[in-house]
Scaffold this active site. Structure first.
Site, PDB file in Angstrom:
ATOM      1  N   ASP A  86       0.827  -1.207   0.000  1.00 10.54           N
ATOM      2  CA  ASP A  86       0.000   0.000   0.000  1.00 10.54           C
ATOM      3  C   ASP A  86       0.862   1.259   0.000  1.00 10.54           C
ATOM      4  O   ASP A  86       1.983   1.251   0.512  1.00 10.54           O
ATOM      5  CB  ASP A  86      -0.916  -0.030   1.236  1.00 10.54           C
ATOM      6  CG  ASP A  86      -2.110   0.901   1.096  1.00 10.54           C
ATOM      7  OD1 ASP A  86      -2.342   1.428  -0.005  1.00 10.54           O
ATOM      8  OD2 ASP A  86      -2.805   1.095   2.110  1.00 10.54           O
ATOM      9  N   HIS A 114       2.420   3.435  -8.968  1.00  2.60           N
ATOM     10  CA  HIS A 114       2.261   1.985  -9.189  1.00  2.60           C
ATOM     11  C   HIS A 114       3.463   1.429  -9.950  1.00  2.60           C
ATOM     12  O   HIS A 114       3.958   0.342  -9.663  1.00  2.60           O
ATOM     13  CB  HIS A 114       0.969   1.704  -9.963  1.00  2.60           C
ATOM     14  CG  HIS A 114      -0.272   2.137  -9.241  1.00  2.60           C
ATOM     15  ND1 HIS A 114      -0.502   1.851  -7.912  1.00  2.60           N
ATOM     16  CD2 HIS A 114      -1.348   2.855  -9.646  1.00  2.60           C
ATOM     17  CE1 HIS A 114      -1.675   2.366  -7.542  1.00  2.60           C
ATOM     18  NE2 HIS A 114      -2.203   2.985  -8.572  1.00  2.60           N
ATOM     19  N   LEU A 155      10.485 -20.763  -4.574  1.00  5.32           N
ATOM     20  CA  LEU A 155       9.561 -19.851  -3.886  1.00  5.32           C
ATOM     21  C   LEU A 155       8.222 -19.941  -4.590  1.00  5.32           C
ATOM     22  O   LEU A 155       8.158 -19.937  -5.814  1.00  5.32           O
ATOM     23  CB  LEU A 155      10.079 -18.406  -3.972  1.00  5.32           C
ATOM     24  CG  LEU A 155       9.146 -17.335  -3.385  1.00  5.32           C
ATOM     25  CD1 LEU A 155       9.213 -17.328  -1.856  1.00  5.32           C
ATOM     26  CD2 LEU A 155       9.500 -15.940  -3.906  1.00  5.32           C
TER      27      LEU A 155
HETATM   28  C1  IPE Z   1      -5.534  -2.679  -0.159  1.00  2.28           C
HETATM   29  O1  IPE Z   1      -5.150  -1.361  -0.371  1.00  2.28           O
HETATM   30  C2  IPE Z   1      -5.497  -3.437  -1.445  1.00  2.28           C
HETATM   31  C3  IPE Z   1      -4.159  -3.607  -2.026  1.00  2.28           C
HETATM   32  C4  IPE Z   1      -3.033  -3.240  -1.501  1.00  2.28           C
HETATM   33  C5  IPE Z   1      -4.134  -4.284  -3.288  1.00  2.28           C
HETATM   34  P1  IPE Z   1      -6.250  -0.198  -0.560  1.00  2.28           P
HETATM   35  O2  IPE Z   1      -5.495   1.063  -0.671  1.00  2.28           O
HETATM   36  O3  IPE Z   1      -7.167  -0.548  -1.653  1.00  2.28           O
HETATM   37  O4  IPE Z   1      -7.053  -0.312   0.823  1.00  2.28           O
HETATM   38  P2  IPE Z   1      -7.901   0.757   1.599  1.00  2.28           P
HETATM   39  O5  IPE Z   1      -8.873   1.335   0.628  1.00  2.28           O
HETATM   40  O6  IPE Z   1      -6.948   1.783   2.118  1.00  2.28           O
HETATM   41  O7  IPE Z   1      -8.530  -0.023   2.716  1.00  2.28           O
HETATM   42  C1  IPE Z   2      -1.499   0.297  -3.355  1.00  6.26           C
HETATM   43  O1  IPE Z   2      -1.332   1.668  -3.408  1.00  6.26           O
HETATM   44  C2  IPE Z   2      -1.787  -0.320  -4.705  1.00  6.26           C
HETATM   45  C3  IPE Z   2      -3.189  -0.697  -4.908  1.00  6.26           C
HETATM   46  C4  IPE Z   2      -4.123  -0.707  -3.996  1.00  6.26           C
HETATM   47  C5  IPE Z   2      -3.561  -1.107  -6.247  1.00  6.26           C
HETATM   48  P1  IPE Z   2      -2.554   2.676  -3.399  1.00  6.26           P
HETATM   49  O2  IPE Z   2      -2.927   2.969  -4.800  1.00  6.26           O
HETATM   50  O3  IPE Z   2      -3.651   2.178  -2.538  1.00  6.26           O
HETATM   51  O4  IPE Z   2      -1.862   3.950  -2.745  1.00  6.26           O
HETATM   52  P2  IPE Z   2      -2.473   4.949  -1.685  1.00  6.26           P
HETATM   53  O5  IPE Z   2      -3.009   4.129  -0.556  1.00  6.26           O
HETATM   54  O6  IPE Z   2      -3.548   5.708  -2.379  1.00  6.26           O
HETATM   55  O7  IPE Z   2      -1.323   5.801  -1.266  1.00  6.26           O
HETATM   56 MG    MG Z   3      -4.067   2.404  -0.578  1.00 10.43          MG
END
Ligand code: IPE
Ligand code: IPE
Ligand code: MG
Length: 249
Positions: free
Chosen positions: A27, A44, A138
């Site tokens: 995240d 990303h 792995l």
């Molecule tokens: C959780 O992250 C899903 C992934 C890392 C793929 P999100 O950014 O979607 O989660 P929330 O919305 O903060 O709970």
């Molecule tokens: C995690 O990063 C990747 C996915 C959930 C696809 P985010 O896109 O959720 O990044 P933040 O949480 O907005 O910083």
């Molecule tokens: Mg996120």
């Protein structure tokens, strides 16, 4: 490898009890990009580098299963340009890494509702899965279009169908009956769950499987997460006392 990472790796090896299964909620890509005034997809893209490094580091540490939460079912609700950028990155990751993953002995599997993927993404997923099926160093579980409640619902439905048809009696339903019908069937439960970016929630990831998993929250945003961060999490895990409800001997 930077000095502090190799020191941590030596400490991990000395201690011995390496988590067999590490799961990561990757995240913070969006915040990483926003902090640089860049569009979210750039976050990303930089997160892909962390995936590469963490896979290598997990192999070096002797982890057997690495589960990465890449895209949740709920993430389909993000703006269409972001969803399509993520799907293109998935294809790009596979195209760029498939040969190297095979060389490293990584068996790649995709877990989630893959019926929602576009044909090109699905083709990439199938090809790397087949290409690495023989690998055993792995196991890399990539969770894409995944939701834990949906996974549990599918398991519950399949148990209900067997019960209705008389092939399964309610008394015979055990924890193993459920585990064996999840997408993670055959994998040990995660020993360590890492969430990056400081968020303290599970976001519909592996609800059944993490009953006794040790949780580690890292403040680091996913694109900045590297080998050293993974090793620090493993070292932290090695100092935990896993009691499973009992008292310490
Ligand atoms: C959780 O992250 C899903 C992934 C890392 C793929 P999100 O950014 O979607 O989660 P929330 O919305 O903060 O709970
Ligand atoms: C995690 O990063 C990747 C996915 C959930 C696809 P985010 O896109 O959720 O990044 P933040 O949480 O907005 O910083
Ligand atoms: Mg996120």
């Amino acid at each position: 490898m930077p000095d502090d990472a190799s020191t941590l790796l030596s400490e991990i090896r000395l201690h011995g009890a390496v988590p067999r299964h590490v799961a990561i909620i990757m995240d913070g890509n969006g915040r990483w990009a926003a902090a640089r005034m860049l569009p979210r997809p750039i976050g990303h893209r930089n997160g892909m580098k962390s995936v590469r490094e963490v896979v290598e580091a997990a192999i070096e540490a002797g982890v057997e299963v690495l589960s990465l939460y890449a895209f949740s079912q709920e993430n389909w609700q993000r703006p269409a340009p972001e969803v399509s950028a993520l799907m293109s990155l998935l294809e790009e990751y596979i195209a760029r890494e498939a040969a190297e993953l095979e060389r490293q002995g990584v068996q790649v599997r995709f877990l989630g509702d893959l019926s929602r993927l576009a044909p090109a993404a699905m083709q990439a997923v199938n090809s790397v899965t087949a290409k690495t099926a023989h690998c055993s160093r792995l196991r890399l579980n990539l969770f894409v279009s995944y939701g834990s409640r949906a996974e549990l619902l599918d398991a519950i439905r399949s148990i209900a169908e067997d019960a209705a048809s008389g092939t399964l009696v309610p008394d015979a339903v055990t924890e193993a009956t459920v585990s064996n019908r999840l997408l993670t069937a055959g994998c040990p439960d995660p020993d360590l769950l890492i969430r990056t970016s400081g968020e303290r929630r599970i976001s519909n990831f592996l609800l059944w499987q993490i009953a006794y998993t040790e949780i580690y929250i890292s403040p680091v945003l996913w694109p900045d997460f590297d080998r050293r961060e993974l090793y620090a999490a493993i070292r932290d895990y090695q100092q935990r006392d896993r009691r499973y409800g009992r008292v310490t001997a």
